[in-house]
Design an enzyme around this catalytic site. Structure first.
Site, PDB file in Angstrom:
ATOM      1  N   ASP A 123      20.870  26.319  72.274  1.00 27.49           N
ATOM      2  CA  ASP A 123      21.024  25.897  73.674  1.00 27.49           C
ATOM      3  C   ASP A 123      22.254  26.539  74.323  1.00 27.49           C
ATOM      4  O   ASP A 123      22.778  26.035  75.312  1.00 27.49           O
ATOM      5  CB  ASP A 123      21.105  24.367  73.776  1.00 27.49           C
ATOM      6  CG  ASP A 123      22.239  23.792  72.961  1.00 27.49           C
ATOM      7  OD1 ASP A 123      22.845  24.558  72.165  1.00 27.49           O
ATOM      8  OD2 ASP A 123      22.536  22.603  73.111  1.00 27.49           O
ATOM      9  N   HIS A 143      30.314  54.368  69.700  1.00 28.70           N
ATOM     10  CA  HIS A 143      30.323  53.039  70.339  1.00 28.70           C
ATOM     11  C   HIS A 143      30.539  51.937  69.293  1.00 28.70           C
ATOM     12  O   HIS A 143      29.809  50.947  69.255  1.00 28.70           O
ATOM     13  CB  HIS A 143      29.031  52.813  71.141  1.00 28.70           C
ATOM     14  CG  HIS A 143      29.030  53.533  72.455  1.00 28.70           C
ATOM     15  ND1 HIS A 143      27.945  53.575  73.287  1.00 28.70           N
ATOM     16  CD2 HIS A 143      30.010  54.230  73.094  1.00 28.70           C
ATOM     17  CE1 HIS A 143      28.242  54.274  74.385  1.00 28.70           C
ATOM     18  NE2 HIS A 143      29.492  54.683  74.281  1.00 28.70           N
ATOM     19  N   ARG A 153      39.019  60.794  71.149  1.00 30.50           N
ATOM     20  CA  ARG A 153      38.442  60.826  72.497  1.00 30.50           C
ATOM     21  C   ARG A 153      39.578  60.504  73.470  1.00 30.50           C
ATOM     22  O   ARG A 153      40.406  59.627  73.191  1.00 30.50           O
ATOM     23  CB  ARG A 153      37.297  59.810  72.634  1.00 30.50           C
ATOM     24  CG  ARG A 153      36.712  59.753  74.045  1.00 30.50           C
ATOM     25  CD  ARG A 153      35.312  59.118  74.115  1.00 30.50           C
ATOM     26  NE  ARG A 153      35.237  57.720  73.743  1.00 30.50           N
ATOM     27  CZ  ARG A 153      34.744  57.258  72.607  1.00 30.50           C
ATOM     28  NH1 ARG A 153      34.282  58.099  71.694  1.00 30.50           N
ATOM     29  NH2 ARG A 153      34.703  55.956  72.350  1.00 30.50           N
ATOM     30  N   ASP A 178      37.233  52.316  82.522  1.00 32.31           N
ATOM     31  CA  ASP A 178      36.723  52.860  81.255  1.00 32.31           C
ATOM     32  C   ASP A 178      37.721  53.929  80.812  1.00 32.31           C
ATOM     33  O   ASP A 178      37.633  55.073  81.237  1.00 32.31           O
ATOM     34  CB  ASP A 178      35.320  53.450  81.491  1.00 32.31           C
ATOM     35  CG  ASP A 178      34.675  53.954  80.213  1.00 32.31           C
ATOM     36  OD1 ASP A 178      35.214  53.699  79.119  1.00 32.31           O
ATOM     37  OD2 ASP A 178      33.626  54.623  80.313  1.00 32.31           O
ATOM     38  N   GLU A 196      39.847  59.661  77.542  1.00 30.39           N
ATOM     39  CA  GLU A 196      38.971  59.359  78.679  1.00 30.39           C
ATOM     40  C   GLU A 196      39.783  58.858  79.859  1.00 30.39           C
ATOM     41  O   GLU A 196      40.574  57.916  79.723  1.00 30.39           O
ATOM     42  CB  GLU A 196      37.955  58.280  78.270  1.00 30.39           C
ATOM     43  CG  GLU A 196      37.093  57.808  79.427  1.00 30.39           C
ATOM     44  CD  GLU A 196      35.957  56.888  78.993  1.00 30.39           C
ATOM     45  OE1 GLU A 196      36.125  56.178  77.972  1.00 30.39           O
ATOM     46  OE2 GLU A 196      34.923  56.873  79.672  1.00 30.39           O
ATOM     47  N   GLU A 201      35.735  62.566  79.698  1.00 28.23           N
ATOM     48  CA  GLU A 201      36.004  62.011  78.372  1.00 28.23           C
ATOM     49  C   GLU A 201      35.475  62.872  77.230  1.00 28.23           C
ATOM     50  O   GLU A 201      34.565  62.473  76.515  1.00 28.23           O
ATOM     51  CB  GLU A 201      35.408  60.604  78.268  1.00 28.23           C
ATOM     52  CG  GLU A 201      33.936  60.487  78.694  1.00 28.23           C
ATOM     53  CD  GLU A 201      33.369  59.104  78.416  1.00 28.23           C
ATOM     54  OE1 GLU A 201      33.548  58.614  77.287  1.00 28.23           O
ATOM     55  OE2 GLU A 201      32.748  58.520  79.314  1.00 28.23           O
ATOM     56  N   ASP A 229      38.885  52.451  73.283  1.00 27.27           N
ATOM     57  CA  ASP A 229      38.065  52.742  74.471  1.00 27.27           C
ATOM     58  C   ASP A 229      37.763  51.402  75.122  1.00 27.27           C
ATOM     59  O   ASP A 229      36.892  50.652  74.659  1.00 27.27           O
ATOM     60  CB  ASP A 229      36.791  53.470  74.017  1.00 27.27           C
ATOM     61  CG  ASP A 229      35.861  53.795  75.176  1.00 27.27           C
ATOM     62  OD1 ASP A 229      36.019  53.239  76.283  1.00 27.27           O
ATOM     63  OD2 ASP A 229      34.940  54.604  74.967  1.00 27.27           O
ATOM     64  N   HIS A 267      28.448  52.584  83.101  1.00 31.66           N
ATOM     65  CA  HIS A 267      27.654  53.797  83.335  1.00 31.66           C
ATOM     66  C   HIS A 267      26.921  53.553  84.642  1.00 31.66           C
ATOM     67  O   HIS A 267      25.795  53.074  84.660  1.00 31.66           O
ATOM     68  CB  HIS A 267      26.692  54.055  82.173  1.00 31.66           C
ATOM     69  CG  HIS A 267      27.396  54.317  80.869  1.00 31.66           C
ATOM     70  ND1 HIS A 267      26.785  54.278  79.644  1.00 31.66           N
ATOM     71  CD2 HIS A 267      28.705  54.626  80.608  1.00 31.66           C
ATOM     72  CE1 HIS A 267      27.665  54.557  78.683  1.00 31.66           C
ATOM     73  NE2 HIS A 267      28.836  54.761  79.245  1.00 31.66           N
ATOM     74  N   TYR A 285      34.766  64.533  66.819  1.00 27.51           N
ATOM     75  CA  TYR A 285      34.601  63.522  65.768  1.00 27.51           C
ATOM     76  C   TYR A 285      34.192  64.238  64.484  1.00 27.51           C
ATOM     77  O   TYR A 285      33.160  64.914  64.455  1.00 27.51           O
ATOM     78  CB  TYR A 285      33.524  62.512  66.177  1.00 27.51           C
ATOM     79  CG  TYR A 285      33.716  62.030  67.612  1.00 27.51           C
ATOM     80  CD1 TYR A 285      34.515  60.935  67.909  1.00 27.51           C
ATOM     81  CD2 TYR A 285      33.133  62.727  68.677  1.00 27.51           C
ATOM     82  CE1 TYR A 285      34.718  60.528  69.230  1.00 27.51           C
ATOM     83  CE2 TYR A 285      33.334  62.333  69.991  1.00 27.51           C
ATOM     84  CZ  TYR A 285      34.125  61.246  70.260  1.00 27.51           C
ATOM     85  OH  TYR A 285      34.321  60.859  71.570  1.00 27.51           O
ATOM     86  N   HIS A 310      30.391  60.242  83.277  1.00 24.47           N
ATOM     87  CA  HIS A 310      29.404  59.355  83.898  1.00 24.47           C
ATOM     88  C   HIS A 310      30.069  58.727  85.104  1.00 24.47           C
ATOM     89  O   HIS A 310      31.293  58.688  85.198  1.00 24.47           O
ATOM     90  CB  HIS A 310      28.893  58.297  82.907  1.00 24.47           C
ATOM     91  CG  HIS A 310      29.972  57.467  82.251  1.00 24.47           C
ATOM     92  ND1 HIS A 310      30.591  56.410  82.874  1.00 24.47           N
ATOM     93  CD2 HIS A 310      30.550  57.558  81.030  1.00 24.47           C
ATOM     94  CE1 HIS A 310      31.491  55.880  82.051  1.00 24.47           C
ATOM     95  NE2 HIS A 310      31.501  56.569  80.927  1.00 24.47           N
ATOM     96  N   HIS A 313      28.472  64.126  72.685  1.00 25.63           N
ATOM     97  CA  HIS A 313      28.144  63.307  73.865  1.00 25.63           C
ATOM     98  C   HIS A 313      28.509  64.050  75.146  1.00 25.63           C
ATOM     99  O   HIS A 313      29.177  65.092  75.112  1.00 25.63           O
ATOM    100  CB  HIS A 313      28.844  61.940  73.795  1.00 25.63           C
ATOM    101  CG  HIS A 313      30.343  61.997  73.716  1.00 25.63           C
ATOM    102  ND1 HIS A 313      31.137  62.302  74.795  1.00 25.63           N
ATOM    103  CD2 HIS A 313      31.191  61.782  72.680  1.00 25.63           C
ATOM    104  CE1 HIS A 313      32.411  62.246  74.431  1.00 25.63           C
ATOM    105  NE2 HIS A 313      32.473  61.950  73.137  1.00 25.63           N
TER     106      HIS A 313
HETATM  107  N1  GLY Z   1      33.025  53.117  76.985  1.00 26.39           N
HETATM  108  C1  GLY Z   1      31.792  53.804  76.914  1.00 26.39           C
HETATM  109  C2  GLY Z   1      31.912  55.159  77.441  1.00 26.39           C
HETATM  110  O1  GLY Z   1      32.971  55.717  77.425  1.00 26.39           O
HETATM  111  O2  GLY Z   1      30.980  55.719  77.972  1.00 26.39           O
HETATM  112 MN    MN Z   2      32.977  56.382  79.486  1.00 22.44          MN
HETATM  113 MN    MN Z   3      34.776  54.630  77.372  1.00 28.65          MN
END
Ligand code: GLY
Ligand code: MN
Ligand code: MN
Length: 477
Positions: A75, A286, A435, A314, A437, A414, A303, A397, A418, A390, A386
């Protein structure tokens, strides 16, 4: 002991009281003691509805539903999150709602209106449990809708929808569950709307979301102000984490530092589950498990993004857990930083959306060849798998057209590298995941890095990490 027993008893009795005691007071509190004095005003949302109306063809009717309530278990539901398109047009945070935007005024219950919002009925018994609802009057007074009715009213409403109209409908991404206690839950509303608009022409199903994507791609000044706030909070969290980090700390403790700053600075949520991946997890794009104990010599990919009044940041920084990058970590970090600089330099009005990715990929490709990690350009995806950018806004996103960049668009830059264990290279590179970003606003003459409130260079990061964090934020003591 006695008071604990009494508390337990009260708790057990609470549902019975809620059903039996009449609760009649439904008016809003007189005192406005909310800390949220910078929510966007009704005029903002009215303007967004008008912009959508301008996109509709003659006879067009846009129909959007609230996001479904999601059950967590038994619930207990997940915290509610509104459909960002509906939020963008109304500011409504409640479930079980439908918005109609008409191209031309339509008679609804005998009144000509250009829009209609269907919301939950006020319900004293439910409001004891879940808090105040807006109701139809609240939706008109507080959100500025021209007409609002309840879901129950929708069953009776007179509204002519026929072949002179074209319906553009955006359905929820996932089908909603049925709530047997609620005669006007989302399933009921969807069935009623389908019935009421059955005679209208049906426009292409993706058209409405596409119009909204084009609108949301270009931010208004009020939206940029909220994004700046979300990003500033996120910068403060990243700086706090740099100071707090030490070998032996757990990933979830690093998450706690970030979450503390977010909440203490007024962000309602994380814009997405925080990624705090250390050691081998730095190579998981992720990663959200966040349960590992961080060791001396590890990298941590942090991140994270605060969500402030719906708008999310982000921002990623990659940190040496012990405060100093190793030789190999430095080489990869410098390469990602150079790629990011090249990506940021490619962000300007009229530039292709993929320009930043292409520029960053070229730098990483040449750098990896130079380091002997790959031999040929087409191997770059092994370590950089990647995209670089975005859009950013109500969604992390965010939707958009992916056409040439426009002034007042916000996007991320970003790049990353890796190198997981077992990669075909010298093992000295293994478990290095980096990374970096940042969130970038397209301006008339190029771009502004909105997240430059948190440093990126090796020297600055190492200098900040040498500073202590005493767990207290300025202004909160
Ligand atoms: N935090 C997810 C990305 O960087 O797209
Ligand atoms: Mn991002
Ligand atoms: Mn990110």
């Amino acid at each position: 002991m006695r008071s604990i027993t009494l508390l337990l008893l009260l708790h057990t009795l609470a549902p019975v009281w809620a059903q039996e005691r009449p609760v009649t007071r439904l008016s809003s509190p007189v005192v406005n003691d909310s800390a949220d004095t910078d929510l966007l005003p009704p005029a903002f949302y009215r303007g967004r509805r008008q912009a959508l109306r301008d996109s509709l063809p003659a006879g067009g009717v846009a129909v959007l539903f609230a996001a479904p309530v999601r059950n967590r278990s038994n619930d207990v539901d997940h915290e509610y999150h509104q459909d960002p398109d509906l939020y963008y047009l109304t500011g409504l945070r409640e479930p079980n709602a439908v918005l109609f935007v008409f191209k031309e005024p339509q008679p609804v219950n005998g009144r000509e209106v250009k829009e209609l919002l269907v919301v939950r009925v006020r319900d004293p018994k439910r409001e004891v449990w879940d808090g105040e609802r807006l109701g139809s009057e609240g939706a008109m007074v507080r959100l500025g809708l021209e007409m609002a009715i309840t879901g129950e009213d929708l069953l009776q409403v007179t509204m002519a929808m026929d072949e002179r109209h074209t319906r553009f409908m955006a359905l929820p991404k996932d089908p909603p569950a049925n709530d047997p206690r609620d005669p006007a839950d989302l399933q009921d509303l969807m069935a009623t709307v389908a019935d009421r608009t059955a005679k209208a022409e049906h426009g292409p199903p993706e058209r409405l979301r596409n119009w909204l994507a084009a609108m949301r791609e270009v931010k208004l000044p009020e939206e940029i102000a909220l994004l700046r706030r979300a990003i500033d909070i996120t910068c403060e969290a990243q700086v706090a984490l740099m100071k707090a980090l030490f070998p032996g700390m757990t990933e979830f403790q690093s998450e706690a530092v970030v979450q503390f700053v977010f909440t203490a600075r007024g962000a309602e949520h994380e814009g997405y589950p925080s990624i705090l991946g250390s050691g081998r997890h730095s190579c998981v794009l992720h990663y959200v498990t966040n349960r590992r104990i961080m060791a001396n010599g590890d990298l941590l990919v942090s991140d994270v993004g605060a969500e402030y009044h719906g708008y999310t940041a982000d921002v990623t920084r990659t940190l040496p857990v012990n405060g100093r990058f190793s030789t190999e970590q430095k080489a990869i970090y410098e390469l990602v930083l150079k790629a990011q600089d090249a990506g940021i330099a490619a962000v300007k009005p009229g530039a292709p959306f993929r320009g930043a990715h292409e520029a960053a990929t070229e730098v990483i490709t040449q750098g990896l060849i130079r380091l002997g990690l790959i031999q040929k350009a087409d191997e770059v995806k092994r370590y950089f798998m990647h995209g670089t950018s975005h859009y950013l806004g109500l969604d992390v996103h965010d939707p958009g057209t992916y056409g040439p960049l426009k002034v007042n668009t916000v996007l991320t830059v970003e790049p990353g590298i890796y190198i997981p264990q077992g990669s075909p290279c010298d093992p000295k590179w293994w478990d290095i995941g980096v990374r970096i970003e940042d969130d970038v606003l397209v301006t008339a003459d190029g771009c502004e890095v909105l997240s430059d409130c948190v440093p990126r260079s090796i020297a600055e990061v190492e200098a900040l990490m040498a500073e202590p964090w005493d767990g207290v934020l300025p202004g909160l003591r």
